[in-house]
Scaffold this active site. Sequence first.
Site, PDB file in Angstrom:
ATOM      1  N   HIS A   1       7.218   6.077  50.028  1.00  0.00           N
ATOM      2  CA  HIS A   1       7.328   7.279  50.866  1.00  0.00           C
ATOM      3  C   HIS A   1       7.068   8.555  50.062  1.00  0.00           C
ATOM      4  O   HIS A   1       6.719   9.595  50.640  1.00  0.00           O
ATOM      5  CB  HIS A   1       8.720   7.327  51.508  1.00  0.00           C
ATOM      6  CG  HIS A   1       8.757   8.026  52.828  1.00  0.00           C
ATOM      7  ND1 HIS A   1       7.931   9.096  53.141  1.00  0.00           N
ATOM      8  CD2 HIS A   1       9.527   7.825  53.932  1.00  0.00           C
ATOM      9  CE1 HIS A   1       8.195   9.512  54.372  1.00  0.00           C
ATOM     10  NE2 HIS A   1       9.158   8.754  54.873  1.00  0.00           N
TER      11      HIS A   1
ATOM     12  N   ASP B   1      -6.729  -2.321  63.856  1.00  0.00           N
ATOM     13  CA  ASP B   1      -7.598  -3.456  64.193  1.00  0.00           C
ATOM     14  C   ASP B   1      -8.500  -3.775  63.005  1.00  0.00           C
ATOM     15  O   ASP B   1      -9.325  -2.968  62.612  1.00  0.00           O
ATOM     16  CB  ASP B   1      -8.436  -3.114  65.426  1.00  0.00           C
ATOM     17  CG  ASP B   1      -9.224  -4.299  65.958  1.00  0.00           C
ATOM     18  OD1 ASP B   1      -9.325  -5.327  65.257  1.00  0.00           O
ATOM     19  OD2 ASP B   1      -9.769  -4.188  67.077  1.00  0.00           O
TER      20      ASP B   1
END
Length: 466
Positions: free
Chosen positions: A160, A390
Amino acid sequence: MFGSSEIPDCDYQNQPSLVRPWSPTPRHSLYLSNLDDQKFLRFSIKYVYLYRKSVNVENLKCSLSRVLVDYYPLAGRLRISAEDEGKFEVDCNGEGALFAEAFMDFTAEEFLEASRRPNRSWRKLLYRVEARNLLDIPPLLIQVTNLNGGGMILCTAINHSLCDGIGTSQFLQAWAHLTTKSSDPLPISPFHDRHMLRPRNPPDITFTHPEYNTTTTTTTTGTGIQSQWLEEVLQSQSQSLVPISLTFSPSQILHLKRLCVPSLKCTSFEVLASHTWRSWIQSLSPPPSLKIKLLFSVNVRKRLKPELPRGYYGNGFVLGCAETTVKELVGTNYPNIHHGVKLVQEAKAVLTEEYIRSMIDYLEERRVKPDLSMSFVISQWAKLGLEDLDFGEGKPIHMGPLASEIYCIFLPLVGDLDGVRVLVSVPESVAEKFEYYMKDFTHREEEEEEIRENGRDEIQTFLHCN
């Protein structure tokens, strides 16, 4: 009711390998801003994606190697800053991302069913690195787990301190893009430099920043009650935390918004944040005089002048902070959620450029963590494009966190851009109460009829009011 079965163990036929950038990359130290290097961000954001069809692992490694040329800091290593031993920086040395491949005797449909209630056994979906501390762990870890019947689970862990939610989504979309269109340029070029978020010299703190200051009660007599309640909460939290996953359809979100009509217009996030905050408080039953906070992430890329450049993938968010007493938030007029919504809106409105600059300066001088003692924290993952990842064999049928014990997460619904899945862990003793309060607003037909009489707007007007 709240139990969930563990998933099987992963079978690793080979040791994980390091995937390095395809071609030479710049070698230097990358400065991390005070928004990057907050102590409470020194962990990895861990995503889980489930696909019905697997993608060739060698193709994934090849495209990862290519995308790491552009996102080369993710192939580096965190280290202590040479200028300030209290800060981290990135050594852009091209060592590479850790990539693990495994097999699990489980089908995609079985995991999809299990995903309704995650549990700690999901941690095995990410290879465990034996390390002395965070600095010894690569900023980017990936595990591809092939399933029975041809399905695939992709688990990613990105430190992070290098990326926020928008940044991780940007990186993952770039990786997917190069997997399917290896010769095409990236739609968005990454912007690495973080100096636009440097503190001022000298620092100039012009606000009090309640998101970092410890909460106090409104009265002296309330202190004893607060201490007793906190002790009870700590005892309840020693129980195992139970993950609660609740889906809010567009019509349910609209129903919540109508509770604020006609006197108040609000976004889907504002009303759902207020409702979840209220439900959490009601389930824990704190004393009425207690001050409680709601902390939530707010993207500030366009709130600064100049705006952060397109492609900026570092931490470009700050914490909004709404604060009130239990009595003022919950009251007796349930499900009237005006007060909570107004507090969320006011917390967003205060985040001017000067406030953000003051926060950066505040972090420079104090290096503090957010006040979590009596706070409910929401991380917004919806509407970041995370659900559209995808790699050439279709979009995921599930997307979510690897674990959810710390914060409440607003997740995108796969196949429904206007829906939201709320995922939060609560002590087992209050789990049923929390679910009841979260769902109860849909069962009050008399109140709903009264709201109808006050007039209604079109669904899409409400759902896209931002």
